[in-house]
Design an enzyme around this catalytic site. Structure first.
Site, PDB file in Angstrom:
ATOM      1  N   VAL A 129       5.532 -46.829  25.450  1.00  0.00           N
ATOM      2  CA  VAL A 129       6.218 -45.537  25.415  1.00  0.00           C
ATOM      3  C   VAL A 129       5.245 -44.383  25.205  1.00  0.00           C
ATOM      4  O   VAL A 129       5.637 -43.217  25.267  1.00  0.00           O
ATOM      5  CB  VAL A 129       7.296 -45.514  24.309  1.00  0.00           C
ATOM      6  CG1 VAL A 129       8.391 -46.518  24.623  1.00  0.00           C
ATOM      7  CG2 VAL A 129       6.688 -45.786  22.934  1.00  0.00           C
ATOM      8  N   GLY A 132      -2.631 -43.213  23.779  1.00  0.00           N
ATOM      9  CA  GLY A 132      -3.544 -42.255  23.179  1.00  0.00           C
ATOM     10  C   GLY A 132      -4.989 -42.692  23.297  1.00  0.00           C
ATOM     11  O   GLY A 132      -5.305 -43.699  23.937  1.00  0.00           O
ATOM     12  N   PHE A 134      -7.019 -43.810  20.944  1.00  0.00           N
ATOM     13  CA  PHE A 134      -7.331 -45.027  20.203  1.00  0.00           C
ATOM     14  C   PHE A 134      -6.467 -46.214  20.612  1.00  0.00           C
ATOM     15  O   PHE A 134      -6.806 -47.345  20.334  1.00  0.00           O
ATOM     16  CB  PHE A 134      -7.148 -44.798  18.704  1.00  0.00           C
ATOM     17  CG  PHE A 134      -8.333 -44.127  18.068  1.00  0.00           C
ATOM     18  CD1 PHE A 134      -9.571 -44.136  18.676  1.00  0.00           C
ATOM     19  CD2 PHE A 134      -8.192 -43.499  16.837  1.00  0.00           C
ATOM     20  CE1 PHE A 134     -10.660 -43.523  18.088  1.00  0.00           C
ATOM     21  CE2 PHE A 134      -9.270 -42.886  16.239  1.00  0.00           C
ATOM     22  CZ  PHE A 134     -10.510 -42.894  16.859  1.00  0.00           C
ATOM     23  N   GLY A 135      -5.316 -45.957  21.219  1.00  0.00           N
ATOM     24  CA  GLY A 135      -4.430 -47.063  21.539  1.00  0.00           C
ATOM     25  C   GLY A 135      -3.159 -46.590  22.203  1.00  0.00           C
ATOM     26  O   GLY A 135      -3.178 -45.632  22.965  1.00  0.00           O
ATOM     27  N   TYR A 136      -2.050 -47.249  21.871  1.00  0.00           N
ATOM     28  CA  TYR A 136      -0.805 -46.950  22.551  1.00  0.00           C
ATOM     29  C   TYR A 136       0.357 -47.332  21.632  1.00  0.00           C
ATOM     30  O   TYR A 136       0.192 -48.030  20.620  1.00  0.00           O
ATOM     31  CB  TYR A 136      -0.713 -47.720  23.867  1.00  0.00           C
ATOM     32  CG  TYR A 136      -1.015 -49.194  23.747  1.00  0.00           C
ATOM     33  CD1 TYR A 136       0.004 -50.118  23.516  1.00  0.00           C
ATOM     34  CD2 TYR A 136      -2.323 -49.670  23.862  1.00  0.00           C
ATOM     35  CE1 TYR A 136      -0.268 -51.460  23.387  1.00  0.00           C
ATOM     36  CE2 TYR A 136      -2.610 -51.022  23.724  1.00  0.00           C
ATOM     37  CZ  TYR A 136      -1.586 -51.918  23.499  1.00  0.00           C
ATOM     38  OH  TYR A 136      -1.853 -53.261  23.359  1.00  0.00           O
ATOM     39  N   ASP A 251      -0.189 -31.739  11.513  1.00  0.00           N
ATOM     40  CA  ASP A 251       0.002 -31.733  12.973  1.00  0.00           C
ATOM     41  C   ASP A 251       1.488 -31.575  13.301  1.00  0.00           C
ATOM     42  O   ASP A 251       2.035 -32.306  14.123  1.00  0.00           O
ATOM     43  CB  ASP A 251      -0.547 -33.018  13.583  1.00  0.00           C
ATOM     44  CG  ASP A 251      -0.795 -32.882  15.087  1.00  0.00           C
ATOM     45  OD1 ASP A 251      -0.817 -31.731  15.577  1.00  0.00           O
ATOM     46  OD2 ASP A 251      -0.964 -33.903  15.770  1.00  0.00           O
ATOM     47  N   LYS A 510       8.110 -23.337 -26.245  1.00  0.00           N
ATOM     48  CA  LYS A 510       9.156 -23.504 -25.254  1.00  0.00           C
ATOM     49  C   LYS A 510       9.297 -22.214 -24.444  1.00  0.00           C
ATOM     50  O   LYS A 510       8.888 -21.151 -24.873  1.00  0.00           O
ATOM     51  CB  LYS A 510      10.482 -23.860 -25.934  1.00  0.00           C
ATOM     52  CG  LYS A 510      10.500 -25.259 -26.556  1.00  0.00           C
ATOM     53  CD  LYS A 510      11.822 -25.524 -27.238  1.00  0.00           C
ATOM     54  CE  LYS A 510      11.946 -26.985 -27.658  1.00  0.00           C
ATOM     55  NZ  LYS A 510      10.899 -27.395 -28.600  1.00  0.00           N
ATOM     56  N   ASP A 546       9.700  -0.353 -21.509  1.00  0.00           N
ATOM     57  CA  ASP A 546       9.666  -1.417 -22.514  1.00  0.00           C
ATOM     58  C   ASP A 546       8.265  -1.831 -22.973  1.00  0.00           C
ATOM     59  O   ASP A 546       8.122  -2.315 -24.099  1.00  0.00           O
ATOM     60  CB  ASP A 546      10.377  -2.670 -21.977  1.00  0.00           C
ATOM     61  CG  ASP A 546      11.830  -2.398 -21.617  1.00  0.00           C
ATOM     62  OD1 ASP A 546      12.442  -1.557 -22.282  1.00  0.00           O
ATOM     63  OD2 ASP A 546      12.320  -3.032 -20.668  1.00  0.00           O
ATOM     64  N   ASP A 580      -1.692  10.680 -20.796  1.00  0.00           N
ATOM     65  CA  ASP A 580      -1.244  10.044 -22.033  1.00  0.00           C
ATOM     66  C   ASP A 580      -1.955   8.734 -22.348  1.00  0.00           C
ATOM     67  O   ASP A 580      -1.632   8.068 -23.330  1.00  0.00           O
ATOM     68  CB  ASP A 580       0.261   9.797 -21.984  1.00  0.00           C
ATOM     69  CG  ASP A 580       0.668   8.980 -20.763  1.00  0.00           C
ATOM     70  OD1 ASP A 580      -0.215   8.450 -20.076  1.00  0.00           O
ATOM     71  OD2 ASP A 580       1.881   8.873 -20.496  1.00  0.00           O
TER      72      ASP A 580
END
Length: 603
Positions: A129, A132, A134-136, A251, A510, A546, A580
């Site tokens: 199917v 590539g 390196f292989g398949y 990828d 905490k 604040d 200030d």
């Protein structure tokens, strides 16, 4: 290379006419499968182009006038990467200069993987199917055991192609990652790995529904927003899971997502982890030669000379999905989010956001050009959809959404499959907060008061994931427990659990939700939003009310952990109002970022 000399956006516009009309005479692309390629090398759209003329004719009209007929091309951002890839796979020619990589030795390579044996007695290989470098990959059927009679996919990797230690390690790591991560509903299921004297066999789930790319093409090039959401949620779910485990795919593209069946509502599965790697805490992606994202696709072509032509029909298409920081040789999980942004752009409009006729041109567009949101269909899409894509395609990786944050984006809010996972960025941000001065903590608390309901919803999800106690607070133990809850072998290999150590200062104190919001804010990500100035101005108003107070330059330097010096004092003078002696708006914004002494000296 003509288009590389023009303005990237203008060049892109000249070739950006979207079309759904196939043209059988167009040149084809290389592909990692034996199927007919779909992306012509000169079209900005993933659909076949309607142009009948050759790419050369099209280029004439878009190339600016030049003094010379054949000017020297600009340096290619790809050449050094291609040379390194050639060395990685042992294909360097005798007279070619090489760049040392380390851990390479073609003599005495250990190709014994220790995987299961007797593959042929367990499986019967069927039709091929995909093929590539390196292989398949083949369809196969189980002959005995729990998989007897079941259809599977088998990736066959030829040991004769593994000519470097790095190539061997790639295969070993791919199997380890697949074995550790298997079980997620949007990740291809891994069954087993075998090896013999000739091959490695990776047995996986067989997805019969075809690639996401095929579905995009079958829909005429783009999805509706609602259908695109279904796809994006599944992609983000699996990527968020991988990133939590410390794994970056590297990828991501439509070809690497398969549907399990032909059914329109079939689940989507991520495949091909051959390029994946671990991201270590506090570090960028390790070893540049180990993350050649854009050129790993060369392994799926039949090229013998990987340092030859730069044309896209020779180099295939992963370059379209490469993040800017990858080209700068230092990246992490954020690079995956850029690739997802490219996929989202394609899903929604049917065109690529960055395009050129050579891979060097693509890289320049990625680095310099901005994607277009002015042409159809973008003006007709929702503002949330446009914002979603823009925040993924931000060139500054610090401003980019994480996968968990993308799932909580307003565009995906309310989708039935959305569940916000634990996000490791929270651990990093909380550590930075704990290590900050009291003045910066006050500034961050003021900024936290400006967050929207949607932004607070994401933080609430993260806080809840940490499992606060009855009093509504979290401690170091909460951070440890939450991370351990999702731990796999991949998380151990990536040392993501080390993130817990970054919040060790919480051991004796905490943190309630209000302080957690201040600690878990990413100022850089807020800065990447259109509403940043409003956040900053309102935050400064709260800070004035604040927490702002008269402060001496010496005290400010001390707060920032800076040693007194003339350059530092000169810069810090702009941070303080002369009227200030209080922190100015500029000083407030700079303080939020927690600038270092090195940054101050550059200011």
């Amino acid at each position: 290379m003509g288009l590389c000399h023009g303005k990237p956006i203008e060049a892109q516009k000249r070739f950006s006419e979207d079309s759904v009309i196939p043209n059988e005479n167009e040149p084809s692309w290389s592909s990692h499968t034996s199927k007919t390629p779909k992306f012509p090398f000169y079209s900005p759209s993933p659909l076949p182009s309607a142009f009948k003329n050759s790419p050369a004719n099209s280029s004439v009209n878009s190339t600016p006038l030049r003094l010379f007929k054949r000017p020297f091309p600009p340096p290619s951002p790809a050449k050094h990467i291609k040379a390194l890839l050639a060395r990685r796979h042992g294909s360097v020619k005798p007279n070619e200069a090489t760049i040392p990589e380390g851990s390479e030795c073609e003599i005495g390579l250990d190709k014994n993987f220790g995987f299961s044996k007797n593959f042929e007695s367990h499986y019967e290989l069927g039709e091929e199917v995909g093929r590539g470098h390196f292989g398949y990959t083949c369809a196969a059927k189980g002959k005995k055991g729990s998989l007897k009679g079941q259809d599977v996919a088998v990736k066959v990797i030829q040991k004769s192609k593994m000519t470097t230690a790095i190539a061997i390690e790639d295969v070993r790591r791919e199997v380890n990652i697949l074995r550790a991560l298997t079980g997620h509903r949007n990740l291809v299921h891994f069954y087993d790995a075998y090896d013999d004297e000739e091959n490695v066999y990776i047995v996986m789930e067989l997805c019969k529904g075809g690639e996401l790319l095929d579905r995009i093409l079958s829909r005429g090039g783009k999805y509706s927003e609602e259908d695109a959401k279904v796809v994006m949620v599944q992609i983000l779910n699996v990527v968020a899971y991988c990133h939590l485990q410390g794994v970056v795919h590297r990828d991501l593209k439509p070809e690497n997502f398969l549907f399990t069946s032909k059914d329109e509502r079939s689940p989507l599965k991520a495949i091909d982890f051959g390029l994946s790697d671990y991201v270590k805490p506090g570090k960028s992606m390790p070893r540049f030669l180990n993350f050649l994202l854009i050129f790993r696709s060369l392994e799926y072509t039949v090229m013998e000379d990987v340092v030859a032509d730069e044309r896209l029909n020779d180099i295939v298409g992963s370059a379209y999905y490469v993040a800017p920081e990858v080209l700068h040789r230092s990246y992490g999980t954020e690079a995956d989010m850029w690739s997802i942004g490219v996929i989202a752009y394609i899903l929604l409009c049917g065109s690529r956001p960055f395009w050129a006729r050579t891979e060097s041109g693509i890289f320049r567009a990625v680095l310099k050009a901005d994607p277009s949101f002015d042409e159809a269909p973008w003006p007709n899409l929702s503002l949330d959809a446009v914002d979603f894509v823009k925040r993924l395609l931000n060139k500054d990786y610090r401003k980019r959404l994480t996968a968990a944050q993308a799932l909580s984006h307003p565009w995906l809010a309310g989708h039935h499959d959305v569940k916000i996972p634990l996000d490791t960025i929270v651990y990093k941000l909380v550590k930075a907060y704990i290590c900050s001065s009291s003045l910066r903590k006050t500034a961050l608390k003021a900024l936290a008061k400006t967050l929207t309901i949607q932004q607070l919803a994401y933080l609430r999800e993260q806080f809840t994931s940490l499992g606060p106690n009855k009093s509504g607070c979290v401690s170091l133990q909460n951070f440890k427990t939450a991370m351990a809850k999702f731990a796999t072998d991949a998380m151990k290999d990536s040392r993501v659990l080390d993130f817990v150590n970054t919040v060790s200062s919480l051991q004796y104190r905490k943190m309630d939700f209000e302080e957690f919001c201040a600690a878990a804010i990413s100022v850089h990500q807020l800065e990447g939003m259109d509403s940043w100035e409003q956040h900053a101005r309102r935050g400064y108003e709260f800070f004035e009310k604040d927490g702002n107070r008269p402060i001496m330059i010496e005290e400010l330097a001390s707060e920032l952990g800076l040693s007194p010096s003339v350059p530092v004092h000169v810069v810090l003078q702009d941070w303080i109002r002369h009227s200030d002696g209080k922190l100015s708006f500029l000083g407030f914004v700079r303080l939020l970022h927690g600038l270092s002494a090195r940054a101050l000296q550059k200011a």
